[in-house]
Design an enzyme around this catalytic site. Sequence first.
Site, PDB file in Angstrom:
ATOM      1  N   GLU A 173      24.045  72.001 -14.410  1.00 42.65           N
ATOM      2  CA  GLU A 173      23.955  73.508 -14.114  1.00 42.65           C
ATOM      3  C   GLU A 173      23.633  74.754 -14.059  1.00 42.65           C
ATOM      4  OE1 GLU A 173      27.203  74.488 -16.905  1.00 42.65           O
ATOM      5  OE2 GLU A 173      28.548  72.794 -16.278  1.00 42.65           O
ATOM      6  N   GLU A 292      30.095  65.747 -15.155  1.00 37.46           N
ATOM      7  CA  GLU A 292      31.339  66.563 -15.873  1.00 37.46           C
ATOM      8  C   GLU A 292      32.950  66.706 -15.587  1.00 37.46           C
ATOM      9  OE1 GLU A 292      29.627  69.399 -18.481  1.00 37.46           O
ATOM     10  OE2 GLU A 292      27.794  68.970 -17.951  1.00 37.46           O
TER      11      GLU A 292
END
Length: 508
Positions: A173, A292
Amino acid sequence: MKNAKVTVNRLFEIGEVKDTMFSSFTEHLGRSIYSGIYEPGHPDADEGGFRKDVMDLVKELKVPVIRYPGGNFVSCYDWHDGIGPKDQRPRRLDYAWSTIETNEFGIDDFCQWAEKIGVEPMIAVNLGTGNIKDAGDLVEYCNFPGGTYWSDLRIKNGHKEPYNVKYWCLGNEMEGSWQAGHLSAEDYTKKALEAAKIMRWVDPSIKLVACGSSYEMLPTYMEWDRKMLTELWDQVDYLSTHNYTMNAGQGTTNYLAAYKQLDDHIKNSARVIEYVKAKNHFKKDIKICLDEWNVWNFQDIKLDSLDDLAGLTTFEMTSAEKWEIAPSILQEKYSLLDATVCGGLGITLLNNADVVDIACLAQLINVIAPITTKRGGGVLKQAIYYPFYLLSNYGRGTALKPVVDAPKVATEFGDLNVVEPAVIYDKDKDEFHVFILNTDQEEAVKVDFELQGYGDRKVVSHCVLAGPSAETINTFEKPDEVGMKELPVSGSTEAELPAMSWNMLILK
Ligand code: AHR
């Protein structure tokens, strides 16, 4: 009762579901590792300190790939801290989760644990506060046979054979300001490109996952992917994206329709891949690694409004003070409703089998997870364990394109069919595994299946997620409240889906 029809045709395939579709993720976060995977002294721990009761459940879930060590954690992590004699490993502050990391568990421990349960590791390197040489050294430590500094150190640390880690994530991220060492798209592209080059010089056989956009509220959403993929196309194999579904007051109808939000999210990533490929006349393909995904209701996070997420630098947990060691944080309790929604997300993964190669349920143990452990005690299957178990065990084969004729339900994502199916043809068993969600909260739906080109087939098994009420959760005191229940079958091509239910049918 409502009526619906689902038709598939043997000529209309979405694609083969990759073996890596129902993978998972475990991070140095809360009790995911410590007292999750690893608890020396636990009555059920083996000689390595690994909990055998947990290993048994992970095996039962047939998880093919597990991502490690983060998540946000990886952007502050120095992998050197987690190797060598345990009593000499440093204790560090982990800025991502405001905890103290003892480093008793590290890369060797993870790879050996994965080896024991027959799981393929996926390792994320630190591209936040870390440097590219350390990323190359880590590949050398894990994958180089021997005769060099890092490979010999692995051997000295007890593992003669290389781990041959195939999947590597270039950071986590990196688009978000909450990430330690967060970068702009341009800076990430440069750093990831140089890291990828070095990592591949060490081991050309590895597969690389580049950080894509995950958060639609960020102004860089998709633009990040366009810029990054344009430069990294030749160096990477997968585009990473993350997506969590939250029950945040949008109402049950919209919560049940969350599969559509995930579908849009995946399709956005697929679109940017296609755009970059077309614009630059690239030949090879890049697939999505949704590394995820899950239902995450932020039960343990102090959030004044969803807007907080955009500028959040550290998550504030409500269940722990700062700088505890392996505190019980983010231990979501999942209800039957959450499990129904989670199962819906799994249906969407299957229906995107042409573009998604890898998807990691986030996470696996204790932290937003299907498996909960007690320190020194037993294990619990959360409600979401069950849809994941069925998807992973039966969601392998050819995904066929379902055409649905059904009454509609109005949602914030538009008018959707009241049922949402995924149809998998298992060639070896010559049978169909149908996962199907009924989002009608009041009424059952009778569904007729037409499997064109496959001869005469009948529903031979019907399994539904069940429990006393939508809000029911499993607890250590009452562990089997939510589970799978067999329903009688009609002996025909029809099945009756109870109101608000997630089902798995076998047609033979
Ligand atoms: O899975 C929990 C966290 O969610 C991960 O650390 C991060 O990547 C994401 O924001």
